[in-house]
Design an enzyme around this catalytic site. Structure first.
Site, mmCIF file in Angstrom:
data_model
loop_
_atom_site.group_PDB
_atom_site.id
_atom_site.type_symbol
_atom_site.label_atom_id
_atom_site.label_comp_id
_atom_site.label_asym_id
_atom_site.label_seq_id
_atom_site.Cartn_x
_atom_site.Cartn_y
_atom_site.Cartn_z
ATOM 1 N N LYS A 73 0.788 -1.130 0.259
ATOM 2 C CA LYS A 73 0.385 0.296 0.042
ATOM 3 C C LYS A 73 0.597 1.458 0.125
ATOM 4 O O LYS A 73 2.032 1.371 0.715
ATOM 5 C CB LYS A 73 -1.323 -0.410 1.132
ATOM 6 N N SER A 149 -9.699 2.836 3.273
ATOM 7 C CA SER A 149 -7.880 3.431 2.799
ATOM 8 C C SER A 149 -7.643 2.572 2.085
ATOM 9 O O SER A 149 -6.084 2.947 0.508
ATOM 10 C CB SER A 149 -7.526 3.720 3.121
ATOM 11 N N SER A 173 -9.923 0.611 7.336
ATOM 12 C CA SER A 173 -9.688 0.362 6.264
ATOM 13 C C SER A 173 -8.579 -0.303 5.547
ATOM 14 O O SER A 173 -8.751 -1.097 4.486
ATOM 15 C CB SER A 173 -8.353 1.269 6.391
#
Length: 474
Positions: A73, A149, A173
């Site tokens: 990520k 996210s 997230s």
């Protein structure tokens, strides 16, 4: 794109161990999938294919996932000399000076990182539509959000680009994009995964790293390799009795499970598809022999929660942005970031130390009220989010002030367990008539990922999801 596309990371690693496929072959296949499919999704925003090819052809560590491709990520998990932009335009070409403890563990496990996945700016919203990068698109319907996210990670795994991807969770997230993309999303217990060497805690201990996966055994196996404390960590999760992979398929016994299918306050979304997801999961759990009843912590919807949590986020946002300004050697202007984060920065600058500590103290006392419910129950079952994946643009369509209201409305069930530090997992057990995934969440007592994995694998066997693939896939 080859026979390994829908094999999970555990199966791919086994092929490497048996000599049936090489790490270089796995890397090439995953690179080809990314090059073909990612232009439709914008799940991956930065690649390191040349470096990955060299690593895959070289002397990889002999870890349990040796040779398996992974995506990291673009928020956290920094690697020295490589860019991590945290979704912020001014950081898009900035190399970080240090490697995180987490990145070292992914490497030691034998993973081969192929690139970075799309994130919302600073991870402060629940959809992946950053100002400085293209929006990530949901492979089940590209007009809809991936969640956030960890939205880019979830889209990439759901579409078959890689078997697993790094994710992290400060208010949902990991679990939110897992729900919206039809994946398994395990949020570990506070302190289970170190954020060292530079970060002791973020969002007052609410943030934690993990992964989005297609199988429960991958979620367990990854937490086994990254769930190692670094000396000096401020939190220490209770040691698990044995590796989590040994809990996959283990009998959980007859558990006491409470369920909640709608929020306890006005202002949260309450979609019938989410209630249907809980009802189906509750019936399935009953059929597996568990005691299931309508029950939830009385403190879950205390009206003061949101204000105190926003105080924590505002303080952390301003502190983080000041650190980034030191890194790039200049101020980051308000016109360079999104209105949501401008508001957080302004609130953080105006916040006094005493007010910040008062919010922390309130949340700590509230967490004890929450934990009391688990003295009489083993698990809590809820929807993961308040509605199926919304269309892209929905969160910001009504302006900056309404954006915050819509973000809060969408997450009635996740952020509470970041603040308590409890482990939780989202499982893909329901789809809408239109083909959009809707996850259910199971929450255990502090430190009990072992129980979550046992029950999640039991549900995975009873209602398998691995043969469901989105319309956009490799």
């Amino acid at each position: 794109m080859g026979e390994t596309t829908w094999l999970d990371a555990t199966a791919q690693a086994e092929l490497v161990r048996r000599g049936e496929v090489s790490p270089a072959e796995l890397a090439e296949q995953a690179i080809a999938r990314i090059e073909t499919v990612n232009p439709k999704l914008d799940a991956v925003i930065r690649t390191r294919f040349d470096e990955a090819r060299l690593e895959a052809a070289g002397d990889l560590p002999d870890g349990p996932f040796r040779g398996v491709p992974i995506l990291l990520k673009d928020l956290g998990c920094t690697v020295a000399g490589e860019t991590t932009a945290f979704g912020i335009g001014p950081l898009r070409d900035v190399a970080f000076p240090f490697t995180s403890y987490l990145a070292e563990h992914f490497r030691a496990a034998g993973f081969v990182p192929l690139g970075r996945t799309n994130v919302p700016e600073l991870g402060t919203t629940v959809t992946t539509e950053p100002k400085s990068f293209p929006p990530a698109r949901n492979p089940w319907n590209p007009d809809h959000s991936t969640g956030g996210s960890s939205g880019g990670s979830a889209a990439a795994v759901a579409a078959g680009l890689v078997p697993v991807a790094h994710a992290n969770d400060g208010g949902g997230s990991i679990r939110i994009p897992a729900s919206e993309c039809g994946l398994v999303g395990l949020k570990p217990t506070r302190g289970r995964v170190s954020q060292g060497p530079l970060i002791g805690e973020a969002w007052a201990g609410s943030t934690i790293d993990g992964a989005v996966t297609r199988t429960v055994r991958d979620a367990a196996g990854i937490l086994d390799v990254i769930g190692k404390p670094m000396p000096g960590d401020p939190y220490y999760a209770p040691p698990l009795p044995r590796p989590l992979v040994q809990e996959v398929g283990a009998d959980p016994g007859r558990l006491r499970i409470g369920w909640l299918d709608r929020p306890g306050l006005e202002g949260y979304l309450d979609d019938p598809e989410c209630r249907a997801a809980v009802a189906g999961a509750a019936r399935l759990l009953e059929s597996l022999g568990h005691h299931v009843e309508e029950s939830a912590p009385a403190a879950m919807y205390d009206q003061e929660i949101i204000g105190h949590f926003n105080t924590i986020i505002a303080a952390d946002t301003e502190a983080t942005m000041r650190a980034f300004e030191l890194l790039i050697g200049r101020p980051i202007g308000e016109d360079e970031i999104e209105p949501r984060n401008v508001a957080y920065r302004r609130a953080g600058k105006d916040l006094g130390a005493v007010a910040y500590l008062q919010s922390r103290s309130w949340l700590e006392a509230w967490a004890r009220r929450m934990a009391d419910w688990w003295t009489g129950h083993d698990l809590l079952l809820t929807p993961t989010v308040g509605a199926p994946p919304p269309e892209l643009g929905w969160f910001t369509a009504a302006g900056p002030e309404e954006e915050g209201v819509r973000i809060i409305s969408f997450i009635p069930y996740t952020a509470q367990f970041n603040m308590t530090g409890q482990p939780a997992i989202s499982l893909p057990l329901h789809w809408t008539p239109g083909g959009l995934p809707v996850g259910v969440q199971l929450v255990a007592a502090y430190g009990r990922e072992d129980l979550l994995v046992r029950v999640a694998s039991q549900l995975e066997q009873a209602a398998p999801w691995s043969d469901r693939h989105p319309p956009i896939h490799a």
